[in-house]
Design an enzyme around this catalytic site. Sequence first.
Site, PDB file in Angstrom:
ATOM      1  N   LYS A  50       0.744  -1.270  -0.125  1.00  0.00           N
ATOM      2  CA  LYS A  50       0.063   0.102   0.196  1.00  0.00           C
ATOM      3  C   LYS A  50       1.046   1.058  -0.147  1.00  0.00           C
ATOM      4  CE  LYS A  50      -3.419  -2.161   3.205  1.00  0.00           C
ATOM      5  NZ  LYS A  50      -3.890  -1.829   4.825  1.00  0.00           N
ATOM      6  N   GLY A  51       2.064   1.228   0.546  1.00  0.00           N
ATOM      7  CA  GLY A  51       3.127   2.303   0.726  1.00  0.00           C
ATOM      8  C   GLY A  51       2.909   3.384  -0.275  1.00  0.00           C
ATOM      9  N   GLU A 106       8.120   2.684  -6.107  1.00  0.00           N
ATOM     10  CA  GLU A 106       8.024   2.381  -4.632  1.00  0.00           C
ATOM     11  C   GLU A 106       8.134   3.435  -3.743  1.00  0.00           C
ATOM     12  OE1 GLU A 106       7.205   0.465  -2.716  1.00  0.00           O
ATOM     13  OE2 GLU A 106       8.772  -1.252  -2.257  1.00  0.00           O
ATOM     14  N   ASP A 107       7.869   3.151  -2.664  1.00  0.00           N
ATOM     15  CA  ASP A 107       7.764   4.330  -1.467  1.00  0.00           C
ATOM     16  C   ASP A 107       9.343   4.142  -0.921  1.00  0.00           C
ATOM     17  OD1 ASP A 107       7.468   1.384   0.081  1.00  0.00           O
ATOM     18  OD2 ASP A 107       6.054   2.289   1.221  1.00  0.00           O
ATOM     19  N   ASP A 110      14.470  -0.134   1.914  1.00  0.00           N
ATOM     20  CA  ASP A 110      15.065  -0.462   3.295  1.00  0.00           C
ATOM     21  C   ASP A 110      16.178  -1.657   3.127  1.00  0.00           C
ATOM     22  OD1 ASP A 110      15.296  -0.075   5.985  1.00  0.00           O
ATOM     23  OD2 ASP A 110      13.719  -1.670   6.369  1.00  0.00           O
ATOM     24  N   PHE A 159      12.953   5.346  11.269  1.00  0.00           N
ATOM     25  CA  PHE A 159      11.840   4.585  10.675  1.00  0.00           C
ATOM     26  C   PHE A 159      10.612   6.003  10.287  1.00  0.00           C
ATOM     27  CE2 PHE A 159       7.340   2.893  10.787  1.00  0.00           C
ATOM     28  CZ  PHE A 159       7.800   1.733  10.175  1.00  0.00           C
ATOM     29  N   VAL A 160      10.350   5.961   9.296  1.00  0.00           N
ATOM     30  CA  VAL A 160       9.526   7.096   8.790  1.00  0.00           C
ATOM     31  C   VAL A 160       8.216   6.907   8.261  1.00  0.00           C
ATOM     32  CG1 VAL A 160      11.596   8.545   7.792  1.00  0.00           C
ATOM     33  CG2 VAL A 160      10.556   6.933   6.516  1.00  0.00           C
TER      34      VAL A 160
HETATM   35  P1  IMP Z   1      12.471  -3.757   2.266  1.00  0.00           P
HETATM   36  O1  IMP Z   1      12.022  -5.153   1.764  1.00  0.00           O
HETATM   37  O2  IMP Z   1      13.304  -4.036   3.808  1.00  0.00           O
HETATM   38  O3  IMP Z   1      13.326  -2.835   1.540  1.00  0.00           O
HETATM   39  O4  IMP Z   1      11.110  -2.961   3.113  1.00  0.00           O
HETATM   40  C1  IMP Z   1      10.462  -2.320   1.829  1.00  0.00           C
HETATM   41  C2  IMP Z   1       8.996  -2.057   2.847  1.00  0.00           C
HETATM   42  O5  IMP Z   1       8.946  -2.069   3.979  1.00  0.00           O
HETATM   43  C3  IMP Z   1       8.598  -0.663   2.146  1.00  0.00           C
HETATM   44  O6  IMP Z   1       7.849  -0.825   1.053  1.00  0.00           O
HETATM   45  C4  IMP Z   1       7.696  -0.145   3.248  1.00  0.00           C
HETATM   46  O7  IMP Z   1       6.351  -0.701   3.043  1.00  0.00           O
HETATM   47  C5  IMP Z   1       8.291  -0.966   4.566  1.00  0.00           C
HETATM   48  N1  IMP Z   1       9.180  -0.123   5.229  1.00  0.00           N
HETATM   49  C6  IMP Z   1      10.626   0.220   5.066  1.00  0.00           C
HETATM   50  N2  IMP Z   1      11.156   0.882   6.038  1.00  0.00           N
HETATM   51  C7  IMP Z   1       9.995   1.651   6.437  1.00  0.00           C
HETATM   52  C8  IMP Z   1       9.732   2.802   7.295  1.00  0.00           C
HETATM   53  O8  IMP Z   1      10.718   3.536   7.713  1.00  0.00           O
HETATM   54  N3  IMP Z   1       8.530   3.441   7.438  1.00  0.00           N
HETATM   55  C9  IMP Z   1       7.526   2.517   6.847  1.00  0.00           C
HETATM   56  N4  IMP Z   1       7.648   1.494   6.255  1.00  0.00           N
HETATM   57  C10 IMP Z   1       8.801   1.029   5.899  1.00  0.00           C
HETATM   58 MG    MG Z   2       6.319  -0.631  -0.169  1.00  0.00          MG
END
Ligand code: IMP
Ligand code: MG
Length: 183
Positions: A50-51, A106-107, A110, A159-160
């Site tokens: 959803k982000g 993508e939002d 991470d 964390f945002v």
């Molecule tokens: P990744 O797989 O660890 O790269 O995480 C990606 C997903 O985790 C993002 O698309 C977000 O939905 C969520 N996410 C990662 N960091 C944050 C944050 O700081 N705040 C909120 N959601 C996050």
């Molecule tokens: Mg996301």
Amino acid sequence: MKPIESPEDMYSRVQVMITKEEIADAVVKAGKEIDKLYDGRPILLVSILKGAFVFMADLCRAVSVPCEIGFMCAKSYYEGTVSTGIVKITMDLDRDVSNYHVVIVEDIIDTGRTLHDVAKMLRTRKPLSLTIVTLLDKPDRRLVELTADYSLFTIPDKFVVGYGLDCGEYYRNLPYIGEYIGE
Ligand code: IMP
Ligand code: MG
């Protein structure tokens, strides 16, 4: 059931990091970059729910090339604010991408696991090209090798929330991006 809190309590836990004006300027710039890159060729913007829904809504209005939009749902499982490393595609695209220049919207990147899996899966479907655009990048947290083609903001390991990003499903509607500072 979530405890009911007052809006004052909720918003006192968020500290503005990127203002809505800064986001708006960066989105206009990103739209122009996409226009330049595709030079009139039609694209398919694929947003990861959803982000990325807020970013997608603004970015699609900032591009001028002919553009279709699509949505996928990929869920990264979190324990509190820490990724567990489990990624699941819970809703797939409704069309064959083999005739499209695909731009993933993508939002935040991470650990990189979500996009790594999504991009790998989409590449097996042989799109004409695949580009990754992310609103936010947290490079310090990367656990798998993954680089966005275009990132609007690089942020520290915080964390945002806001502008589509949540903490426990709240805060997605904030017009800015803020650091979630907890209790
Ligand atoms: P990744 O797989 O660890 O790269 O995480 C990606 C997903 O985790 C993002 O698309 C977000 O939905 C969520 N996410 C990662 N960091 C944050 C944050 O700081 N705040 C909120 N959601 C996050
Ligand atoms: Mg996301």
